[in-house]
Design an enzyme around this catalytic site. Structure first.
Site, PDB file in Angstrom:
ATOM      1  N   CYS A   1       0.807  -1.226   0.000  1.00 42.47           N
ATOM      2  CA  CYS A   1       0.000   0.000   0.000  1.00 42.47           C
ATOM      3  C   CYS A   1       0.839   1.274   0.000  1.00 42.47           C
ATOM      4  O   CYS A   1       0.294   2.375  -0.135  1.00 42.47           O
ATOM      5  CB  CYS A   1      -0.933  -0.002   1.201  1.00 42.47           C
ATOM      6  SG  CYS A   1      -1.889  -1.525   1.340  1.00 42.47           S
TER       7      CYS A   1
ATOM      8  N   HIS B   1      -2.290   8.517   5.635  1.00 43.41           N
ATOM      9  CA  HIS B   1      -2.560   7.190   5.070  1.00 43.41           C
ATOM     10  C   HIS B   1      -3.914   6.699   5.580  1.00 43.41           C
ATOM     11  O   HIS B   1      -4.715   6.186   4.789  1.00 43.41           O
ATOM     12  CB  HIS B   1      -1.449   6.217   5.459  1.00 43.41           C
ATOM     13  CG  HIS B   1      -1.615   4.858   4.879  1.00 43.41           C
ATOM     14  ND1 HIS B   1      -1.507   4.606   3.530  1.00 43.41           N
ATOM     15  CD2 HIS B   1      -1.891   3.658   5.465  1.00 43.41           C
ATOM     16  CE1 HIS B   1      -1.713   3.317   3.299  1.00 43.41           C
ATOM     17  NE2 HIS B   1      -1.942   2.719   4.458  1.00 43.41           N
TER      18      HIS B   1
ATOM     19  N   GLU C   1      -0.415   5.723  13.094  1.00 39.19           N
ATOM     20  CA  GLU C   1      -0.032   6.886  12.287  1.00 39.19           C
ATOM     21  C   GLU C   1      -0.246   8.188  13.053  1.00 39.19           C
ATOM     22  O   GLU C   1       0.589   9.096  12.989  1.00 39.19           O
ATOM     23  CB  GLU C   1      -0.816   6.916  10.981  1.00 39.19           C
ATOM     24  CG  GLU C   1      -0.380   8.074  10.081  1.00 39.19           C
ATOM     25  CD  GLU C   1      -1.136   8.155   8.774  1.00 39.19           C
ATOM     26  OE1 GLU C   1      -0.707   8.910   7.887  1.00 39.19           O
ATOM     27  OE2 GLU C   1      -2.174   7.470   8.644  1.00 39.19           O
TER      28      GLU C   1
ATOM     29  N   LYS D   1      -9.289   8.619   2.262  1.00 39.04           N
ATOM     30  CA  LYS D   1      -9.835   7.282   2.037  1.00 39.04           C
ATOM     31  C   LYS D   1     -11.260   7.169   2.553  1.00 39.04           C
ATOM     32  O   LYS D   1     -11.963   6.201   2.238  1.00 39.04           O
ATOM     33  CB  LYS D   1      -8.944   6.226   2.698  1.00 39.04           C
ATOM     34  CG  LYS D   1      -7.607   6.003   2.000  1.00 39.04           C
ATOM     35  CD  LYS D   1      -6.820   4.893   2.662  1.00 39.04           C
ATOM     36  CE  LYS D   1      -5.471   4.666   1.992  1.00 39.04           C
ATOM     37  NZ  LYS D   1      -4.509   5.758   2.252  1.00 39.04           N
TER      38      LYS D   1
ATOM     39  N   HIS E   1      -9.786   2.316   0.056  1.00 39.48           N
ATOM     40  CA  HIS E   1      -8.342   2.055   0.035  1.00 39.48           C
ATOM     41  C   HIS E   1      -7.967   1.423  -1.304  1.00 39.48           C
ATOM     42  O   HIS E   1      -8.384   0.300  -1.607  1.00 39.48           O
ATOM     43  CB  HIS E   1      -7.975   1.127   1.190  1.00 39.48           C
ATOM     44  CG  HIS E   1      -6.502   0.976   1.399  1.00 39.48           C
ATOM     45  ND1 HIS E   1      -5.548   1.606   0.629  1.00 39.48           N
ATOM     46  CD2 HIS E   1      -5.793   0.221   2.306  1.00 39.48           C
ATOM     47  CE1 HIS E   1      -4.346   1.277   1.035  1.00 39.48           C
ATOM     48  NE2 HIS E   1      -4.473   0.433   2.049  1.00 39.48           N
TER      49      HIS E   1
ATOM     50  N   PHE F   1       1.761  -3.128   3.880  1.00 40.72           N
ATOM     51  CA  PHE F   1       2.045  -4.441   4.458  1.00 40.72           C
ATOM     52  C   PHE F   1       3.518  -4.768   4.224  1.00 40.72           C
ATOM     53  O   PHE F   1       4.062  -4.536   3.147  1.00 40.72           O
ATOM     54  CB  PHE F   1       1.187  -5.516   3.789  1.00 40.72           C
ATOM     55  CG  PHE F   1      -0.226  -5.586   4.307  1.00 40.72           C
ATOM     56  CD1 PHE F   1      -0.700  -4.711   5.263  1.00 40.72           C
ATOM     57  CD2 PHE F   1      -1.097  -6.546   3.811  1.00 40.72           C
ATOM     58  CE1 PHE F   1      -1.998  -4.793   5.737  1.00 40.72           C
ATOM     59  CE2 PHE F   1      -2.406  -6.635   4.270  1.00 40.72           C
ATOM     60  CZ  PHE F   1      -2.854  -5.764   5.235  1.00 40.72           C
TER      61      PHE F   1
END
Length: 424
Positions: free
Chosen positions: A174, A314, A325, A346, A351, A412
């Site tokens: 991502c 993010h 985050e 998002k 996403h 990831f």
């Protein structure tokens, strides 16, 4: 960035997302608080009724309606989305034709392409296996392998714009789209290229991806309320919504851009890369990797935390990821985070996996250009553990004068990227 390296500016943007088939439609829909999330609409053979999650953020415009039938037959859907975004970005930058030897808009030896993804080619791989199983080897497309390879979006983008300085496809889940932008900046700074098309794409709306992410507990289960399913930083968040799309920036050596009187959106002034080294799929709860990425981006741009006005986070709407985050931002900026408005887009787009970093880099560039921080739709009850100034459902004006923004991406595997953009 050293004093001898060229400055890098953004001269074009392109996107195709769940909110719209181009960057400007996407931006307008985002500011209006629209949602690109809806019920899963797939062929009966997918047996969607057996899936635990049946909401997605599909591209608003099917790329097959934009590209030629030949391009559609020979490419994976992710590549198709990338081609749509790249074509828009290239044109938006003022280039009317591909780079070519002798008389072209730019020397092809000075043009690069860096388009990344997390899972590009996945749906084509599955479909071609089904054909092999049901019809035998003679039914498999001769373009099977080119459709499957994860560098296909970048390779096809390079063919589209005539890039001969280099075509690359860093794969970092991502964070891939943001890492592609960082790589593009590096290409220009090192003198390898004058113009680079950089960004990310993914098209993974498929039962296998939905089942896999659901088994991890990563997806929102609000099947009865798709519009409000993605709610970053809200106490009611329960996972992300899988989406598809592409976003690219046209990066350019500032002097080269001036030489052709190009319109400039902003400067891509710095980037930071780091790794959690914590878990293959879970973020480090301390957010230490993200903190290091932000700090590195500030250092690379020669900017202080006090100068950061806006962040496109993010923020995927997962319980753990959003907190990691948020803590990382607070630690990186300290007390200056009190005066930094944070958007989590998002909430509207879902996403987009490898496409997220590219699309959100576009949105950050447009935020600086238009002087407005986009909304975080569905933010009703800010998690008290999120010690940040999060923009709510209404867009917020950014101040006049110099404005600096960060765009974060996490993937990831523990990949952390932070891009730093600055108004011109």
């Amino acid at each position: 960035m050293s004093g001898t390296e060229p400055a890098v500016v953004v001269t074009g943007v392109g996107a195709t997302t769940p909110l719209g088939g181009d960057a400007r439609t996407t931006w307008s829909a985002l500011l209006a608080g629209d949602s690109g999330i809806g019920a899963l609409d797939v062929p009966p053979r997918w047996r969607a009724d057996q899936l635990p999650v049946r909401i997605v953020a599909a591209a608003a415009v099917d790329p097959s309606t934009v590209l030629s039938p030949k391009d559609v037959r020979h490419t994976d859907r992710a590549t198709q989305l990338a081609l749509v975004a790249v074509a828009e970005g290239w044109s938006d930058a003022g280039f009317t034709a591909p780079a070519r030897d002798g008389g072209g808009p730019v020397d092809p030896l000075e043009v690069g392409a860096v388009i990344s993804s997390g899972l590009a080619g996945m749906t084509s791989s599955i479909r071609q296996y089904e054909i092999l199983r049901d019809r035998g080897a003679h039914g498999v497309s001769p373009y099977c392998i080119p459709m499957m390879i994860p560098n296909s979006p970048s390779a096809q983008a390079g063919l589209l714009v005539g890039a001969r300085a280099g075509v690359h496809a860093p794969v970092s889940a991502c964070a891939a789209g943001a890492e592609a932008v960082a790589y593009g900046v590096q290409m220009i700074r090192s003198g390898r290229a004058k113009v680079v098309v950089a960004g990310g794409v993914d098209a993974t709306i498929h039962p296998l991806a939905l089942a896999g992410f659901a088994r991890m507990g990563a997806l929102s289960c609000r099947n009865d309320d798709p519009r409000h399913a993605s709610r970053p930083f809200d106490t009611g968040r329960d996972g992300f919504v899988l989406g598809e799309g592409a976003g690219v920036l046209v990066l350019e050596d500032a002097e080269h851009a001036r030489g052709r009187s190009a319109r400039v959106y902003c400067e891509l002034a710095g980037y930071g890369l780091a790794a959690d080294c914590h878990h293959i799929a879970q973020p480090d709860p301390t957010g230490a990797g993200v903190t290091r990425a932000i700090t590195a981006a500030l250092r690379d741009a020669g900017t202080s935390a006090a100068e950061v006005t806006h962040i496109n986070a993010h923020a995927t709407s997962t319980p753990r990821g959003d907190l990691a985050e948020a803590g990382a931002i607070r630690r990186a900026l300290g007390r200056h985070a009190d005066h930094t408005c944070v958007s989590a887009t998002k909430s509207s787009t879902g996403h987009l996996i490898g496409g997220a970093g590219g699309v959100e880099a576009v949105l950050t560039a447009l935020a600086l250009h238009h002087r407005v921080a986009p909304p975080t739709t569905n933010l009703v009850d800010l998690d008290p553990a999120v010690d940040l100034d999060v923009v709510g459902p209404v867009p917020r004006a950014l101040p006049s004068g110099p404005v600096t923004a960060l765009n974060n991406a996490m993937g990831f595997g523990g990949h952390d990227v932070s891009l730093l953009l600055r108004s011109c």
